[in-house]
Enzyme design. Structure first.
Site, PDB file in Angstrom:
ATOM      1  N   ALA A  79       0.869  -1.181   0.000  1.00 57.01           N
ATOM      2  CA  ALA A  79       0.000   0.000   0.000  1.00 57.01           C
ATOM      3  C   ALA A  79       0.904   1.229   0.000  1.00 57.01           C
ATOM      4  CB  ALA A  79      -0.891  -0.014   1.238  1.00 57.01           C
ATOM      5  N   GLY A 122       0.756  -4.986   1.034  1.00 60.53           N
ATOM      6  CA  GLY A 122      -0.446  -5.016   0.212  1.00 60.53           C
ATOM      7  C   GLY A 122      -0.201  -5.644  -1.158  1.00 60.53           C
ATOM      8  N   GLU A 125      -0.554  -9.237  -0.574  1.00 63.73           N
ATOM      9  CA  GLU A 125      -1.995  -9.477  -0.317  1.00 63.73           C
ATOM     10  C   GLU A 125      -2.802  -9.408  -1.602  1.00 63.73           C
ATOM     11  OE1 GLU A 125      -1.955  -6.355   2.721  1.00 63.73           O
ATOM     12  OE2 GLU A 125      -2.776  -7.816   4.116  1.00 63.73           O
ATOM     13  N   GLU A 145       4.692  -5.191   7.180  1.00 70.07           N
ATOM     14  CA  GLU A 145       3.930  -4.138   7.873  1.00 70.07           C
ATOM     15  C   GLU A 145       4.409  -3.923   9.297  1.00 70.07           C
ATOM     16  OE1 GLU A 145       2.617  -6.479   5.938  1.00 70.07           O
ATOM     17  OE2 GLU A 145       0.991  -5.641   4.727  1.00 70.07           O
TER      18      GLU A 145
HETATM   19  N1  CO8 Z   1       4.629   3.222  -0.627  1.00 72.89           N
HETATM   20  C1  CO8 Z   1       5.024   4.369  -1.171  1.00 72.89           C
HETATM   21  N2  CO8 Z   1       6.187   4.515  -1.839  1.00 72.89           N
HETATM   22  C2  CO8 Z   1       6.976   3.440  -1.953  1.00 72.89           C
HETATM   23  C3  CO8 Z   1       6.617   2.185  -1.413  1.00 72.89           C
HETATM   24  C4  CO8 Z   1       5.376   2.101  -0.741  1.00 72.89           C
HETATM   25  N3  CO8 Z   1       4.918   0.943  -0.238  1.00 72.89           N
HETATM   26  N4  CO8 Z   1       7.621   1.312  -1.670  1.00 72.89           N
HETATM   27  C5  CO8 Z   1       8.544   1.976  -2.364  1.00 72.89           C
HETATM   28  N5  CO8 Z   1       8.168   3.267  -2.538  1.00 72.89           N
HETATM   29  C6  CO8 Z   1       8.898   4.320  -3.217  1.00 72.89           C
HETATM   30  C7  CO8 Z   1      10.057   4.826  -2.375  1.00 72.89           C
HETATM   31  O1  CO8 Z   1       9.605   5.763  -1.440  1.00 72.89           O
HETATM   32  C8  CO8 Z   1      10.930   5.430  -3.438  1.00 72.89           C
HETATM   33  O2  CO8 Z   1      10.403   6.681  -3.802  1.00 72.89           O
HETATM   34  P1  CO8 Z   1      11.376   7.996  -3.872  1.00 72.89           P
HETATM   35  O3  CO8 Z   1      12.283   7.680  -5.035  1.00 72.89           O
HETATM   36  O4  CO8 Z   1      10.425   9.100  -4.150  1.00 72.89           O
HETATM   37  O5  CO8 Z   1      12.098   8.056  -2.590  1.00 72.89           O
HETATM   38  C9  CO8 Z   1      10.734   4.495  -4.649  1.00 72.89           C
HETATM   39  O6  CO8 Z   1       9.512   3.819  -4.390  1.00 72.89           O
HETATM   40  C10 CO8 Z   1      11.836   3.474  -4.784  1.00 72.89           C
HETATM   41  O7  CO8 Z   1      11.968   2.785  -3.536  1.00 72.89           O
HETATM   42  P2  CO8 Z   1      13.380   2.568  -2.803  1.00 72.89           P
HETATM   43  O8  CO8 Z   1      14.293   3.709  -3.107  1.00 72.89           O
HETATM   44  O9  CO8 Z   1      13.088   2.270  -1.374  1.00 72.89           O
HETATM   45  O10 CO8 Z   1      13.899   1.278  -3.604  1.00 72.89           O
HETATM   46  P3  CO8 Z   1      14.858   0.121  -3.037  1.00 72.89           P
HETATM   47  O11 CO8 Z   1      15.182  -0.724  -4.223  1.00 72.89           O
HETATM   48  O12 CO8 Z   1      15.980   0.696  -2.236  1.00 72.89           O
HETATM   49  O13 CO8 Z   1      13.945  -0.731  -2.029  1.00 72.89           O
HETATM   50  C11 CO8 Z   1      11.945  -1.879  -1.316  1.00 72.89           C
HETATM   51  C12 CO8 Z   1      12.838  -1.440  -2.513  1.00 72.89           C
HETATM   52  C13 CO8 Z   1      12.671  -2.902  -0.478  1.00 72.89           C
HETATM   53  C14 CO8 Z   1      10.680  -2.482  -1.937  1.00 72.89           C
HETATM   54  C15 CO8 Z   1      11.589  -0.644  -0.461  1.00 72.89           C
HETATM   55  O14 CO8 Z   1      11.102   0.376  -1.321  1.00 72.89           O
HETATM   56  C16 CO8 Z   1      10.555  -0.905   0.604  1.00 72.89           C
HETATM   57  O15 CO8 Z   1      10.876  -1.477   1.612  1.00 72.89           O
HETATM   58  N6  CO8 Z   1       9.301  -0.468   0.341  1.00 72.89           N
HETATM   59  C17 CO8 Z   1       8.237  -0.576   1.331  1.00 72.89           C
HETATM   60  C18 CO8 Z   1       7.745  -2.001   1.453  1.00 72.89           C
HETATM   61  C19 CO8 Z   1       6.681  -2.055   2.517  1.00 72.89           C
HETATM   62  O16 CO8 Z   1       6.905  -1.808   3.667  1.00 72.89           O
HETATM   63  N7  CO8 Z   1       5.469  -2.416   2.080  1.00 72.89           N
HETATM   64  C20 CO8 Z   1       4.323  -2.528   2.990  1.00 72.89           C
HETATM   65  C21 CO8 Z   1       3.549  -1.254   2.966  1.00 72.89           C
HETATM   66  S1  CO8 Z   1       2.257  -1.261   4.188  1.00 72.89           S
HETATM   67  C22 CO8 Z   1       1.043  -2.147   3.471  1.00 72.89           C
HETATM   68  O17 CO8 Z   1       1.155  -2.604   2.364  1.00 72.89           O
HETATM   69  C23 CO8 Z   1      -0.202  -2.338   4.277  1.00 72.89           C
HETATM   70  C24 CO8 Z   1      -1.288  -2.965   3.443  1.00 72.89           C
HETATM   71  C25 CO8 Z   1      -2.599  -2.730   4.103  1.00 72.89           C
HETATM   72  C26 CO8 Z   1      -3.705  -2.739   3.063  1.00 72.89           C
HETATM   73  C27 CO8 Z   1      -5.012  -2.497   3.681  1.00 72.89           C
HETATM   74  C28 CO8 Z   1      -6.077  -2.578   2.603  1.00 72.89           C
HETATM   75  C29 CO8 Z   1      -7.483  -2.635   3.140  1.00 72.89           C
END
Ligand code: CO8
Length: 271
Positions: A79, A122, A125, A145
């Site tokens: 998400a 997400g 999911e 999460e």
């Molecule tokens: N949300 C928003 N932006 C994101 C997300 C995200 N989940 N993941 C990556 N991005 C963005 C980064 O902020 C970055 O943007 P910017 O260049 O503007 O800084 C860009 O994507 C590239 O990301 P990274 O520089 O971090 O890239 P890396 O290769 O270094 O890392 C990762 C890749 C490991 C995937 C890392 O980006 C990461 O850990 N992302 C977050 C993963 C995460 O925690 N996901 C869970 C989110 S919470 C969730 O999903 C709850 C679901 C609930 C749903 C409920 C529905 C009813």
């Protein structure tokens, strides 16, 4: 590579996704998540677009199966954290935040997730809302999460345990560790692993196979399999038997069995 045909002028024109019809017979609905800079983070607008396209694909009588994919780098990194960052309890509770995501799980036509790269939070999911998950060799699955101080909110605590069992589900959810495609396959989350550059083509081939059968029978199979999640074994077996009996009210059951006996390919009419 199959043909690419837009369903209608609006269908190919979304902000966060691409939607097309694919396959030799244009009978596969294809959705590609397309927010590359955010690793396909699932913002509200993106999931609304997915829902709208699923509505179109469900109405389209040609389409027999749907494929949902992302990019080579990310299926979806979860998400959108930036969108959630300043949310409050009263807003998310009062507005039933992100409740519409479930549209994917409620789709009557089969949906296959083709996962390359990250399927986190997400994103994992969303893949689990689909009926089948195929992965590219470099895919990574996880529910991180907990590291953000929240919990999976779109089925992670419920669907993951059904897919991989309690120990593995707990491990992923409590540690935020990721698993690779091979581990995801051996634990039952993923059913096939393909080389990264072949994932989408191979997934579309499988989708075409499903779309070649009677759409009526396909829908009955999907409903019966999904019932297993909701019912006791006794109820589920009864439900299955009734749906099996119901196939005898269809032209396609008659055609399928007649074609077998007459040693010719079946011509299903979805009736
Ligand atoms: N949300 C928003 N932006 C994101 C997300 C995200 N989940 N993941 C990556 N991005 C963005 C980064 O902020 C970055 O943007 P910017 O260049 O503007 O800084 C860009 O994507 C590239 O990301 P990274 O520089 O971090 O890239 P890396 O290769 O270094 O890392 C990762 C890749 C490991 C995937 C890392 O980006 C990461 O850990 N992302 C977050 C993963 C995460 O925690 N996901 C869970 C989110 S919470 C969730 O999903 C709850 C679901 C609930 C749903 C409920 C529905 C009813």
């Amino acid at each position: 590579m199959g043909f690419i045909v837009h369903l209608n002028p609006n269908l190919g024109d979304h902000e966060h996704i691409k939607a097309e019809k694919r396959g030799q017979k244009n009978n596969v609905g294809f959705i590609q998540l397309n927010r590359p800079k955010a690793l396909n983070a699932l913002c509200d607008g993106l999931m609304k677009e997915v829902s709208q396209v699923l509505d179109e694909f469900e109405k389209d009588k040609e389409i027999g199966c749907i494929v949902l994919t992302g990019s080579d780098r990310a299926f979806a990194a979860g998400a959108d954290i930036k969108e959630m960052q300043n949310q409050t309890f009263s807003k998310v509770y009062g507005g039933n935040f992100l409740n519409h995501w479930n549209r994917v799980a409620e789709c009557k036509k089969p949906v296959i997730a083709a996962v390359n790269g990250f399927a986190l939070g997400g994103g994992c999911e969303l893949a689990m809302m689909c009926d089948i998950i195929y992965a590219g060799e470099k895919a990574q699955f996880g529910q991180p999460e907990i590291s953000l101080g929240t919990i999976p909110g779109a089925g992670g605590t419920q669907r993951l345990i059904r897919a991989v069992g309690k120990s593995k589900a707990m491990e992923l959810i409590l540690t935020a560790d990721r698993i690779n495609a091979q581990d995801a396959q051996s634990s039952g989350l993923v059913s096939k692993v393909f080389p990264v550059d072949q994932l989408v083509t191979e997934t579309i081939k499988q989708a075409e196979k499903i779309a070649s059968f009677s759409k009526l029978t396909v829908a009955m199979c999907k409903e019966a399999v999904n019932a297993a999640n909701e019912m006791s074994l006794r109820e589920g077996l009864h439900f299955e038997k009734r749906v099996f009996h119901a196939t005898f009210a269809t032209d396609d059951r008659k055609e399928g069995m007649s074609a077998f006996v007459e040693k010719r390919p079946a011509k299903f009419t979805d009736s």
